[in-house]
Enzyme design. Sequence first.
Site, PDB file in Angstrom:
ATOM      1  N   GLU A  53      -8.547  -4.089  -3.772  1.00  0.00           N
ATOM      2  CA  GLU A  53      -8.309  -2.828  -3.025  1.00  0.00           C
ATOM      3  C   GLU A  53      -8.644  -1.489  -4.238  1.00  0.00           C
ATOM      4  O   GLU A  53      -8.165  -0.583  -4.258  1.00  0.00           O
ATOM      5  CB  GLU A  53      -7.195  -3.121  -2.019  1.00  0.00           C
ATOM      6  CG  GLU A  53      -6.737  -3.449  -1.304  1.00  0.00           C
ATOM      7  CD  GLU A  53      -5.719  -3.194  -0.519  1.00  0.00           C
ATOM      8  OE1 GLU A  53      -4.482  -2.702  -0.845  1.00  0.00           O
ATOM      9  OE2 GLU A  53      -5.437  -3.752   0.468  1.00  0.00           O
ATOM     10  N   GLU A  90      -7.588 -11.231   2.528  1.00  0.00           N
ATOM     11  CA  GLU A  90      -5.669 -10.435   3.128  1.00  0.00           C
ATOM     12  C   GLU A  90      -5.721 -10.056   4.264  1.00  0.00           C
ATOM     13  O   GLU A  90      -6.602  -9.074   4.952  1.00  0.00           O
ATOM     14  CB  GLU A  90      -5.544  -8.856   2.133  1.00  0.00           C
ATOM     15  CG  GLU A  90      -4.982  -9.378   0.694  1.00  0.00           C
ATOM     16  CD  GLU A  90      -4.574  -7.968   0.435  1.00  0.00           C
ATOM     17  OE1 GLU A  90      -3.643  -7.511   0.848  1.00  0.00           O
ATOM     18  OE2 GLU A  90      -4.457  -8.606  -1.129  1.00  0.00           O
TER      19      GLU A  90
HETATM   20  O1  AHR Z   1      -0.116  -7.722   0.824  1.00  0.00           O
HETATM   21  C1  AHR Z   1       0.211  -7.454   0.909  1.00  0.00           C
HETATM   22  C2  AHR Z   1      -0.504  -5.676   0.051  1.00  0.00           C
HETATM   23  O2  AHR Z   1      -0.841  -5.548   1.127  1.00  0.00           O
HETATM   24  C3  AHR Z   1      -1.455  -6.226  -1.332  1.00  0.00           C
HETATM   25  O3  AHR Z   1      -0.633  -6.606  -2.652  1.00  0.00           O
HETATM   26  C4  AHR Z   1      -2.013  -4.780  -1.359  1.00  0.00           C
HETATM   27  O4  AHR Z   1      -3.143  -5.788  -1.969  1.00  0.00           O
HETATM   28  C5  AHR Z   1      -2.283  -4.904   0.181  1.00  0.00           C
HETATM   29  O5  AHR Z   1      -2.722  -3.196   0.587  1.00  0.00           O
END
Ligand code: AHR
Length: 502
Positions: free
Chosen positions: A174, A293
């Site tokens: 990110e 994610e």
């Molecule tokens: O999954 C939790 C967090 O969410 C991770 O660390 C990040 O990549 C995202 O914003």
Amino acid sequence: MTIRANMLVDKHFTVSAVDPRVYGSFVEHLGRAVYGGIYDPGHPTADASGFRQDALEAIRALRVPIVRYPGGNFVSGYNWEDGVGPKSERPRSLELAWWTTETNEVGTNEFADWAKLAGTEVMMAVNLGTRGIDAARQLVEYCNHPSGSRWSDLRIAHGYREPHRFKTWCLGNEMDGPWQIGAKTAVEYGRLANETAKAMRWVDPSIELVACGSSSRSMPTFADWEATVLDLTYDQVDYLSLHAYYNNNEGDTANFLARSLDLDQFIQSVAAICDYVQAKKRSKKKIMLSLDEWNVWNSIGSSRADERWQIAPPEFEDVYTHEDALAVGCFLITILKNADRVKMACIAQLINTIAPIMTETGGPLWLQSTYYPLLHASNYGRGTVLLSNVDSPKYDSKDYTDVPYLESVCVFDEATEQLTIFAVNRHLEEAMALDVDVRSFGTLRLIEHLVLENDNLKAVNTKETPNRVVPRSGGQTTVDQGQVTALLSRASWNVIRLQVTK
Ligand code: AHR
């Protein structure tokens, strides 16, 4: 009243083979995912390395093929060298992503050991926040180079003669997000990712690399970020990442269950950007997608620890409801419908932190509602996704129009000759009569119809009541002359498993 829907599939018309890695997950040094989750040396089921066997058992049942590690936001300030070598010599670090103290008791080698026990591959992430080319290429050398060099020999000195041979590597996490340690513009990131990728590949040409896409579809730089990053990294990377979290904090369940339409559009948009850059470069190479994610995250943005520098404080321990499980089911179906493009997907996360599996440190383990759609999809959703023609009544919600009450996909496993229909009835009041035309498969017999249903959309599993939201076998389905007829309860997740008999 019962609503009616129809579906037609033909074994000759397919979307794509399912890459098993779409059933991946994620373990970050965040909250109690590692400490108290997979690793809990004081737990009665812990092995000599401190790994909880009850957690391993629940994870093995999910057949998770790949687990992303060690972050997440965590990786952007992580010095991997702190987590290898004798544990007594490892430093305690101030961890700036989540404002905790990291003991470094678990690091790369322990995670590799755990992954072997869990029967999963590691998707390793490198720090492109505070660090860069050198730390990344040295980590590849440490993990993957057989021997005879400074970093590979250090691994051997640490007790790991055989290289870990991690295949899949994320180039940071990110990096577009202002919350990220060392956040970057698309050009800054694209240049760094490209140069880091080159060096990593020169150490080990067999690795696959994932470049960071936007941290969500709602980022102001979304789309431009993807186009710029890919323009700068195209020849060096194999996948572009997508991250997508959804919640029902507005308390509008019909709208919440329609969020998978957003995920679908997000996937299609990123695929289109990849293809735009491919066209621009006149390249033969197609970039695939890593949805590394995704999940329901109701506590998003809420719960940073009040007191800083605690060791593994509970963070984001969302308690998932029946309706959350339905949303997860819709997301899984959406991922499968895009199987031609989405080759990896990681539910974030695996244990304790926004997770399907919960534990009490030193105490029991229980399974959240969301565990079950994952369990079913991973176990029965392997093979080839079929194109399906769906005719379903639709509804409009606050943010979406024409939302089909039926969300569904069919997967055919050539190896076992089993056909599985995954279906969510989004209707909150009415059951659905579903007819599926499967004539092209010849004769079929029903193996079982699994159902996750509940009188209460807000029902949850807890340590005290772990079985409030659990699936049952025995849903109403009949098969006759190539026609499957099923009754899907209101607000339910269904898995109809069929065996081709001739
Ligand atoms: O999954 C939790 C967090 O969410 C991770 O660390 C990040 O990549 C995202 O914003």
